[in-house]
Scaffold this active site. Structure first.
Site, PDB file in Angstrom:
ATOM      1  N   CYS A 184       2.732  10.957  13.373  1.00 51.52           N
ATOM      2  CA  CYS A 184       3.040   9.681  12.749  1.00 51.52           C
ATOM      3  C   CYS A 184       2.704   8.482  13.603  1.00 51.52           C
ATOM      4  O   CYS A 184       2.196   7.491  13.120  1.00 51.52           O
ATOM      5  CB  CYS A 184       4.479   9.594  12.270  1.00 51.52           C
ATOM      6  SG  CYS A 184       4.586   8.480  10.862  1.00 51.52           S
ATOM      7  N   HIS A 205       0.805  -1.231   0.000  1.00 44.55           N
ATOM      8  CA  HIS A 205       0.000   0.000   0.000  1.00 44.55           C
ATOM      9  C   HIS A 205       0.835   1.278   0.000  1.00 44.55           C
ATOM     10  O   HIS A 205       0.292   2.379  -0.060  1.00 44.55           O
ATOM     11  CB  HIS A 205      -1.001   0.013   1.164  1.00 44.55           C
ATOM     12  CG  HIS A 205      -0.439   0.348   2.507  1.00 44.55           C
ATOM     13  ND1 HIS A 205      -0.544   1.601   3.051  1.00 44.55           N
ATOM     14  CD2 HIS A 205       0.210  -0.403   3.409  1.00 44.55           C
ATOM     15  CE1 HIS A 205       0.022   1.595   4.248  1.00 44.55           C
ATOM     16  NE2 HIS A 205       0.487   0.388   4.492  1.00 44.55           N
TER      17      HIS A 205
HETATM   18  C1  PLP Z   1       4.259   2.338   6.425  1.00 42.66           C
HETATM   19  C2  PLP Z   1       5.544   1.866   6.955  1.00 42.66           C
HETATM   20  C3  PLP Z   1       5.619   0.684   7.700  1.00 42.66           C
HETATM   21  C4  PLP Z   1       4.399  -0.132   8.051  1.00 42.66           C
HETATM   22  O1  PLP Z   1       3.879  -0.764   6.917  1.00 42.66           O
HETATM   23  P1  PLP Z   1       2.471  -1.493   6.984  1.00 42.66           P
HETATM   24  O2  PLP Z   1       2.401  -2.259   5.688  1.00 42.66           O
HETATM   25  O3  PLP Z   1       1.463  -0.408   7.039  1.00 42.66           O
HETATM   26  O4  PLP Z   1       2.448  -2.386   8.157  1.00 42.66           O
HETATM   27  C5  PLP Z   1       6.861   0.277   8.136  1.00 42.66           C
HETATM   28  N1  PLP Z   1       7.967   0.993   7.881  1.00 42.66           N
HETATM   29  C6  PLP Z   1       7.935   2.137   7.169  1.00 42.66           C
HETATM   30  C7  PLP Z   1       9.203   2.870   6.905  1.00 42.66           C
HETATM   31  C8  PLP Z   1       6.726   2.602   6.692  1.00 42.66           C
HETATM   32  O5  PLP Z   1       6.709   3.745   6.008  1.00 42.66           O
END
Ligand code: PLP
Length: 405
Positions: free
Chosen positions: A332, A206
């Site tokens: 965040c 996503h």
């Molecule tokens: C969004 C993000 C996550 C978490 O990812 P999810 O798929 O939403 O669990 C982890 N690390 C970073 C750097 C992110 O930007």
């Protein structure tokens, strides 16, 4: 693009909209092709399995990996958990020390904290004002009992890109495994863990125009063959590494998103860097006392993080009145209003961290959005500052940095 016309979406580091072509590819896997990829006894199962295989190929191809090096998960949070806890368990006899960065995402910091409560030791490295790790610090932090170094590829709040190849060389020389949370980097900039000497990477659909709820962990299977202890037990899916019925529509969408990224990444990066620079220059030149946070040289093409001195980022964001979607330096870790741990680690004061906004552009950002955003931001800042006693003091020449509040 799926949003109301009045809202300009500049929060693509939080999540990206699913690309329409991705959605279209996914749809049949909810109904006509609904099979379980683990069903070996009929055509619906085979069809699902084939679709998963194809997606695994597409994703592996994006990062220069072998298909068997990709494990599907529910997202980057799970991938990071699986990597950190799985390595800690598998290499426990070698040692109980890990190294990471203070500016990591909570999906890395929290599993590290979990391990600390269970007898592991974690070194949290500082970063410079530019957000970059000091390579000598890194070298010195590695001990004979270090089992893992975990350093993010690109930061979600600032876009700062770490020198992964040099970090890889240091870990190689020290003979220690290296993982990277590459969630913000995959699909945006070239990410090739094998050539960078990175043994595991976590990423998520996503954040690259795929669906939510699906991610992957790359685990090197050759030179070295990395062992990870499963954190989810059940049917032995994903070669025993992650049990649970596969999210077939999500995985199919993830694969399609990878293919699109591979085809369009370079051109998109160029376009977005142009728009980002235009936005940044517009804000810095029109609004006084604005500062870009983090390296502007080693940075994702679509991100800028700006502090508006003597202001509250949260209040500034609210004053956009739902015309622009961005995120503030305190939002965040959702719900918390603590200043960003990333900006604090870079040496910003609490005030300057609170005064920051992150603008993250994306595939569906239009060139015509940029002047509108600059105007809205400038208007909001002018209004808030005109009502602010602190701004008035600053304008009267009071040295606010020396005042004890
Ligand atoms: C969004 C993000 C996550 C978490 O990812 P999810 O798929 O939403 O669990 C982890 N690390 C970073 C750097 C992110 O930007």
């Amino acid at each position: 693009m799926g949003t109301n016309n009045n809202l300009i979406y500049l929060d693509n580091n939080a999540t990206t909209p699913t690309d329409p072509a991705v959605l279209e590819t996914m749809l049949p896997y909810f109904n006509a092709r609904f099979g379980n990829a683990a069903s070996r006894t009929h055509a619906l199962g085979w069809m699902a399995e084939e679709a998963v295989d194809q997606a695994r190929n597409q994703i592996a191809s994006l990062i220069g990996a072998q298909t068997k090096e990709i494990v599907f998960t529910s997202g980057a949070t799970e991938s990071n958990n699986l990597a950190i806890k799985g390595i800690a368990e598998a290499y426990r006899r070698k040692g109980k020390h890990l190294v990471t960065l203070k500016t990591e995402h909570n999906a890395v910091l929290d599993p590290c904290e979990y391990l600390e409560k269970r007898g592991y030791e974690v070194t949290y490295l500082d970063v410079g004002p530019d957000g970059l790790v000091d390579l000598d610090d890194l070298r010195q932090s590695i001990r004979p009992d270090t089992i893992l170094v975990s350093i993010m590829w690109a930061n979600n709040e600032t876009g700062v890109i770490q020198p992964m190849e040099r970090i890889g060389a240091i870990c190689e020389e020290a003979g220690v495994l290296l993982m990277s949370d590459a969630t913000q980097a995959v699909g945006k900039i070239p990410v090739d863990p094998k050539s960078a000497g990175v043994h595991l990477i976590a990423f998520s659909a996503h954040k690259m125009y795929g669906p939510k709820g699906v991610g992957a962990l790359y685990i090197s299977q050759r030179n070295p063959r990395v062992k990870v202890t499963a954190q989810m037990d059940g049917g032995g899916h994903e070669r025993g590494m992650r049990s649970g019925t596969l999210n077939v529509p999500g995985i199919v969408g993830f694969g399609k998103a990878a293919t699109i990224a591979q085809r369009t990444r370079a051109e998109e990066a160029k376009r977005l860097a142009g728009l980002r620079d235009q936005l940044e220059t517009g804000i810095l030149s029109r609004i006084e006392q604005t500062y870009v946070n983090g390296s502007t040289q080693h940075r994702l093409p679509h991100v800028t993080n700006i502090s508006f001195k003597y202001m509250d980022g949260e209040a500034l964001m609210m004053s956009f009145n739902q015309h622009i979607a961005v995120s503030s330096g305190s939002a965040c870790t959702s719900a918390s209003l603590d200043p960003s741990h990333v900006l604090l680690a870079m040496g910003l004061s609490g005030d300057m961290a609170h005064a920051s906004l992150r603008f993250s552009l994306g595939r569906f950002t239009r060139a015509s959005d940029i002047p509108k955003v600059i105007d809205q931001v400038a208007k909001s800042v002018d209004k808030l500052r005109s009502e602010s006693p602190i701004w008035e003091m600053y304008k009267d020449g009071v040295d606010l940095d020396t005042i004890e509040w």
